[in-house]
Every structure is written in structure tokens, then in C-alpha cells.
Design an enzyme around this catalytic site. Structure first.
Site, PDB file in Angstrom:
ATOM      1  N   PRO A   2      -3.421 -19.277 -25.807  1.00 51.44           N
ATOM      2  CA  PRO A   2      -2.954 -19.513 -24.436  1.00 51.44           C
ATOM      3  C   PRO A   2      -2.436 -20.941 -24.266  1.00 51.44           C
ATOM      4  O   PRO A   2      -3.083 -21.890 -24.685  1.00 51.44           O
ATOM      5  CB  PRO A   2      -4.220 -19.305 -23.583  1.00 51.44           C
ATOM      6  N   GLU A   3      -1.258 -21.057 -23.712  1.00 52.44           N
ATOM      7  CA  GLU A   3      -0.706 -22.378 -23.398  1.00 52.44           C
ATOM      8  C   GLU A   3      -0.718 -22.548 -21.876  1.00 52.44           C
ATOM      9  O   GLU A   3      -1.177 -21.680 -21.144  1.00 52.44           O
ATOM     10  CB  GLU A   3       0.703 -22.514 -23.980  1.00 52.44           C
TER      11      GLU A   3
END
Ligand code: ZN
Length: 274
Positions: A2-3
Site C-alpha cells: 500500500p502506498e
């Protein structure tokens, strides 16, 4: 992994069901994630009302009544699954499960367990060891070309590594660094301290644009995620260079290159990006 856009999408999805609600039930199914959970973790959270959900870099900040902040990081593989009702079967990677007084439940699932949770008094949050050193928020107004220029001054690391450095700018990861550098036509190999100010004036809006577009793509599908499998924070987006090795550059049609920098893949156009 996840960014920032995925974390922001997760935050928005959670906010729809948690904002203003009381945590009626919470279970931790192991004593630790990446780090040990705080002492009396579940007991401390249970019964408190959620006052707000915020984000700092890739951390979700759940502000609870009584001046307490529940800090969450999704690590490499953490996911928050939202569903109506308490889950029927709890899997081996469903480490924390909680539900609101309205009956919505959230399952924190993290197969690789690089995620973390902590409970921090709100007043101590800016000094928290994981937050204290973070650079500016890329989407905030105080992240400007001048601020970036000052942070990169004299840096002899490649641009790719400099933008992944969380003290330079907070929350950027591999995908969006590649995409922003492509849009600003800056080579990921170029030494950070040598990028001229005109290029940084293109880069800062490029960073904000790729993040905002990705958040928009995730945000628009939020409703569907909640209604179907309940998984928040993942979405398809159209990359221009990331994961497009050998495919035609969208600007010059030469093949997109992949190189490895600090152990991670970098995708870029060697013809366009200087
Ligand atoms: Zn090109």
C-alpha cells in the site's frame, strides 16, 4: 504494497463507517504485529468513540475520545476489510477485529505482518519515533518546489532514492515516484542535488497530480468495495511507466526501461527523462 493513495482510500472508506461511532467490541488475536501491541491494547480502545480519521504519510491516525490516537500502518500486506456484522470465520492472518456500535466490523488482515499499531496520547504524537522525522506531506500546500529544492540541496543520491527518503517528502513509494519522475521528465538516475529548479517546478505538481489521480480512482470505487468484498484501499490505475518494461513510452514510443535501484525496480524512459 500500500502506498499513500491506497492508505488514503482506506482512511476514507473507514471514515464512512467509523466517524463518530463507538468501538463496541475489539479483539487482538496475537500480542504483536511488526512491533508488540501496546499493553491493554483492546481494553484501552473498547468503548471509546472515534472522533476523526486522519492520515500522515502512510499512517492512519484514528483519533479516539479522551485524547488518544490509534496509529495504524499497513506495512507490506496489511488490509482493512469492512463488513456489516462480526465476521463468521476469523482467518490466521486476521490479527485485529473490531466493530462499531452500529454493527460494522473491520478486520485487519496482514499476512506478512510488517504492519503496526500503537496507542499514543495526542499531545505526544508529533514526537512519536515513527512520525518525528517525516518530511512534508506531498499533498499539503507547504510542499512546494522551494521546499523540495532545499531538501535535495547537495544530495549525491539518485533522484529515485531521494524521493523515497521519507525525510525529504513523506509517504511516496516506488510506484508513484516512477510515475512522477516520468511526468516531470527527470531521470531517476540523476543525482538529486543536480536537478535544476525549473525541473523541480514541474516535479512538485507532477507528484501531487499522480497521487490525486490515484486517490480519485480509489475513491470512486469505494462504494463498490464496501458492497462487494469489503476490501478497502486497492484499485486499478493506469500507469504510464510503472510495470511497463519493454512497452512503448506514451510520449516517444521508445521502449520503457527497467533498472534496479537500491534493490527495487525503477521504470522509466531513457529517451525522455534526463
Ligand atoms: Zn519516452
Amino acid at each position: 504494497m500500500p502506498e499513500l493513495p491506497e492508505v488514503e482510500t482506506t482512511r476514507r472508506g473507514l471514515a464512512l463507517k467509523l466517524d463518530g461511532r463507538r468501538i463496541a467490541r475489539i479483539e487482538a488475536h496475537r500480542p504483536d504485529l511488526r512491533f508488540p501491541l501496546p499493553k491493554n491494547f483492546a481494553k484501552t480502545i473498547q468503548g471509546r468513540r472515534v472522533e476523526a480519521l486522519e492520515r500522515r504519510a502512510k499512517y492512519i491516525l484514528i483519533r479516539l475520545e479522551g485524547g488518544l490516537v490509534w496509529l495504524v500502518h499497513l506495512g507490506m500486506s496489511g488490509r482493512m476489510l469492512l463488513r456489516l456484522g462480526w465476521p463468521n470465520d476469523i482467518g490466521p492472518h486476521d490479527h485485529v477485529v473490531f466493530a462499531t456500535d452500529e454493527g460494522w466490523s473491520v478486520t485487519y488482515n496482514d499476512a506478512r505482518r510488517f504492519g503496526m499499531m500503537d496507542l499514543v496520547p495526542a499531545a505526544a504524537l508529533p514526537r512519536h519515533r515513527l512520525l518525528a522525522e517525516l518530511g512534508p506531506e506531498p499533498l499539503a500546500d507547504d510542499f512546494t518546489p522551494a521546499v523540495l529544492q532545499a531538501a535535495l540541496k547537495g544530495k549525491k543520491t539518485p533522484m529515485k532514492a531521494a524521493l523515497l527518503d521519507q525525510t525529504v517528502v513523506a509517504g511516496l513509494g516506488n510506484i508513484y515516484v516512477c510515475e512522477a519522475l516520468f511526468r516531470a521528465v527527470i531521470s531517476p538516475k540523476r543525482l538529486a542535488g543536480t536537478v535544476p529548479p525549473e525541473k523541480l517546478k514541474k516535479l512538485v505538481p507532477a507528484i501531487k497530480a499522480v497521487l490525486n489521480e490515484a486517490i480519485k480512482a480509489g475513491g470512486s470505487s469505494l462504494r463498490d468495495y464496501v458492497q462487494s468484498d469489503g476490501e478497502l484501499g486497492y484499485f486499478q490505475t493506469r500507469f504510464r511507466v510503472y510495470d511497463r518494461e519493454g512497452q512503448a513510452c506514451t510520449a516517444c514510443e521508445k521502449p520503457v526501461k527497467r533498472i534496479v535501484q537500491s534493490g527495487r525496480s525503477t521504470f522509466y524512459c531513457a529517451a525522455c527523462q534526463r
